[in-house]
Design a protein around this motif. Structure first.
Motif: not given
Length: 87
Positions: A18-26, A38-46
Motif C-alpha cells: 500500500l503506497v501513497q502518491e504524494k506531490a510536493y514542490f522542488g 514521490k511514492t511513500i510506502e505505507l504498509a505491506v500485506g498478505w
C-alpha cells in the motif's frame, strides 16, 4: 483461521503493498519551483483466505502518517508484489 492453498506464500513474504502518491514542490536548476511526485510506502500485506473461502488482505501496522500533499489530496494505491522481480 485461514486455509492453505496451492498458491501459499511459504516464505511469509508480503504479497501486497500500500503506497501513497504524494506531490510536493522542488526547485529546478534555475531555482524555479516545480511540482514533483514521490511514492511513500505505507504498509505491506498478505493475501489470505477465510474459512468461508473469501479472499482478503491482512495489512501490517504502519507508523507512516497519511497526510495530504501540496494539492490537498491523498492518493493511495495498493498493488500485488511480484517476488520474482526481486531476484
Amino acid at each position: 483461521m485461514t486455509s492453505k492453498t496451492q498458491n501459499e506464500n511459504t516464505d511469509n513474504k508480503p504479497n501486497w503493498k500500500l503506497v501513497q502518491e504524494k506531490a510536493y514542490f522542488g526547485n529546478d536548476q534555475s531555482g524555479r519551483q516545480i511540482r514533483k511526485k514521490k511514492t511513500i510506502e505505507l504498509a505491506v500485506g498478505w493475501e489470505k483466505v477465510s474459512e468461508k473461502g473469501n479472499k482478503y488482505i491482512s495489512w501490517s501496522d504502519s507508523v507512516t502518517p497519511v497526510l495530504p500533499d501540496v494539492d490537498g489530496r491523498i492518493v493511495k494505491r495498493s498493488f500485488e508484489i511480484s517476488n520474482e522481480d526481486e531476484n
